[in-house]
Design an enzyme around this catalytic site. Structure first.
Site, PDB file in Angstrom:
ATOM      1  N   SER A 192      25.174  15.839 -36.355  1.00 33.80           N
ATOM      2  CA  SER A 192      25.871  14.785 -35.630  1.00 33.80           C
ATOM      3  C   SER A 192      26.854  15.359 -34.601  1.00 33.80           C
ATOM      4  O   SER A 192      26.451  16.153 -33.772  1.00 33.80           O
ATOM      5  CB  SER A 192      26.558  13.893 -36.660  1.00 33.80           C
ATOM      6  OG  SER A 192      26.729  12.625 -36.117  1.00 33.80           O
ATOM      7  N   HIS A 238      20.893   8.464 -40.676  1.00 38.52           N
ATOM      8  CA  HIS A 238      21.723   9.510 -40.093  1.00 38.52           C
ATOM      9  C   HIS A 238      22.324  10.402 -41.183  1.00 38.52           C
ATOM     10  O   HIS A 238      23.259  10.000 -41.868  1.00 38.52           O
ATOM     11  CB  HIS A 238      22.835   8.797 -39.313  1.00 38.52           C
ATOM     12  CG  HIS A 238      23.695   9.702 -38.503  1.00 38.52           C
ATOM     13  ND1 HIS A 238      23.245  10.352 -37.389  1.00 38.52           N
ATOM     14  CD2 HIS A 238      24.997  10.058 -38.651  1.00 38.52           C
ATOM     15  CE1 HIS A 238      24.232  11.062 -36.864  1.00 38.52           C
ATOM     16  NE2 HIS A 238      25.303  10.908 -37.620  1.00 38.52           N
TER      17      HIS A 238
HETATM   18  C1  GTR Z   1      29.348   8.555 -34.534  1.00 40.09           C
HETATM   19  C2  GTR Z   1      29.211   8.934 -33.094  1.00 40.09           C
HETATM   20  C3  GTR Z   1      28.059   9.846 -32.908  1.00 40.09           C
HETATM   21  C4  GTR Z   1      27.970  10.915 -33.972  1.00 40.09           C
HETATM   22  C5  GTR Z   1      28.534  10.508 -35.311  1.00 40.09           C
HETATM   23  C6  GTR Z   1      28.941  11.620 -36.253  1.00 40.09           C
HETATM   24  O1  GTR Z   1      30.293   7.613 -34.788  1.00 40.09           O
HETATM   25  O2  GTR Z   1      29.044   7.757 -32.368  1.00 40.09           O
HETATM   26  O3  GTR Z   1      28.099  10.381 -31.610  1.00 40.09           O
HETATM   27  O4  GTR Z   1      28.531  12.083 -33.541  1.00 40.09           O
HETATM   28  O5  GTR Z   1      29.650   9.735 -35.210  1.00 40.09           O
HETATM   29  O6  GTR Z   1      29.403  12.678 -35.861  1.00 40.09           O
HETATM   30  O7  GTR Z   1      28.822  11.385 -37.460  1.00 40.09           O
END
Ligand code: GTR
Length: 425
Positions: free
Chosen positions: A262, A403
């Site tokens: 991420s 995610h």
């Molecule tokens: C989210 C963000 C993403 C990603 C994520 C993370 O809120 O929008 O760009 O980086 O966080 O790092 O878990």
């Protein structure tokens, strides 16, 4: 052959209803054209590796000045490495554990990065190592009371309960993280990690805390619009961890893989682009500002990310809110900066916020640079089906689920490292 990946239409519908201002539907992606990494600003075609090396520096400079921001210092003169913990009988005798305090200024006030290293006992030294920044603290990787546990700062989207939990003994060896360590050691690799908060706490305080607070003085009286944001700071921290790994005789500094998930996947790509000591770079679900093409405006956009996380990129990047087409680069060029070193981009089926297709297309658009440099690039014309990794010098997969960095992802990264590090001679 199964069909290539497509987003689940029900999920697209659901997300589009929930966030009507965000593009989740492929049909709504605006037309765009990508800057060609193999054409110079003067229109010169880059047809040899030598010309690429020059072009590469121009592109690197564009990412510094327009996207992530410039780092004010390389390796600080006073940096100190203190190996304060060494246990050759860790994890029931399976591993050697080391903990290294990396004092970034050499002064008692720090800041200090804690590097945790596990090396498998048995395989001959020096060992290839996986290095990653982590979110929740080194102690979350193993239920090992010897790992230093630090208080966690309260950061964006954290509740105080979460902060307290991850600052407590209860979060040692959290979730699946110990399985990642076990798997790494089993397959003959070392595992090294640093918590990103040690470098720069992840909330916007006007760049007073973390490494910004101590090194921004090198910019002079005021912070320029291309001064480093937090992603640049974290990437710089990875390079400082590498400074230590280079000194450790048990580590093969020519076989260090960096992995990030991420926001830390964005960081891994930027670290790998700048620091050619990293042999393999892995981006897990890095999305906007990571592996995904900004021009598609799919899921998270430049405006959204700059608004929600104003400290991640440099100030200049904010000029491109809703003006992605004016960016002199796009994220395929970030991936191309890593060439000819192997790079792996991974997406997740349900993680439409990070734009899986945009991540694949960026990897694919970096392929001509990889081929110019004599590698096989990304051997896939179309997006592969779910859970069908493709591994050339560029690797890619989209796995089921949301995610996260899962054990499935991690095992593919080890496969990828095996493929590149353990080639039959
Ligand atoms: C989210 C963000 C993403 C990603 C994520 C993370 O809120 O929008 O760009 O980086 O966080 O790092 O878990």
């Amino acid at each position: 052959m199964e069909q290539g990946w497509r987003a689940n239409p029900d999920l697209v519908r659901k997300l589009s209803e929930k966030q009507p201002g965000v593009i989740y539907d492929e049909a709504k992606v605006p037309p765009y054209s990508l800057p060609d990494p193999l054409v110079s600003p003067e229109g010169l075609k880059i047809v040899t590796p030598e010309l690429w090396m020059k072009r590469r520096l121009e592109i690197l400079e564009l990412f510094r000045s327009q996207v992530y921001g410039r780092t004010p210092i390389d390796k600080p003169e006073g940096i100190l490495f203190e190996v304060w913990d060494l246990d050759r009988e860790a994890i029931g005798g399976k591993a050697t554990r080391k903990q290294v305090a990396i004092n970034l200024t050499g002064s008692p006030d720090g800041p200090v990065m804690d590097l945790l290293i596990y090396l498998p006992n048995g395989p001959p030294r020096p060992l290839p190592v996986f290095l990653m920044l982590n979110f929740m603290g080194n102690h979350t990787f193993y239920d090992d009371p010897a790992i230093r546990l630090k208080d966690r700062p309260l950061q964006a989207f954290n509740t105080t309960e979460e902060r307290d939990f991850f600052s407590s003994e209860r979060s040692r060896g959290w979730g699946d993280l110990p399985k990642l360590v076990d798997k790494t050691l089993e397959r003959g690799y070392g595992f090294a990690t640093v918590c990103y908060n040690d470098i720069d706490p992840d909330f916007h305080d006007g760049f007073r805390n973390g490494v910004h607070g101590v090194f921004d003085k090198f910019f002079g009286a005021s912070r320029p619009p291309d001064a480093w944001g937090s992603i640049s700071a974290w990437a710089w921290g990875l390079s400082r961890a590498m400074d230590y790994l280079e000194k450790d005789d048990e580590v093969d500094e020519k076989r260090v893989v960096i992995v990030g998930h991420s926001r830390l996947g964005k960081t891994a790509l930027w670290a790998g682009a700048q620091d050619e000591r990293f042999a393999i770079v892995v981006s897990n679900n890095s999305g906007c500002g990571g592996a995904a093409l900004s021009r598609r405006r799919f899921g998270e956009t430049v405006r959204i990310i700059n608004t929600v996380f104003p400290h991640w990129f440099c100030d200049n990047f904010k000029q491109y809110n809703d003006r992605e087409d004016e960016l002199p680069v796009d994220q395929h060029m970030l991936i191309a900066l890593i060439a000819p070193r192997p790079v792996y981009v991974a997406s997740a089926d349900e993680d439409l916020w990070a734009d899986p297709r945009g991540e694949f297309l960026a990897a694919k658009a970096a392929d001509p640079v990889y081929r110019l440099l004599g590698t096989d690039g990304l051997p896939a014309e179309e997006m592969p089906p779910l859970n069908h990794p493709v591994m050339g010098t560029i690797g890619y997969h989209v796995r089921s689920g949301g995610h996260a960095l899962t054990l499935y992802d991690w095992e593919r990264y080890i496969d990828f490292a095996d493929k590149h590090f353990r080639k039959p001679k």
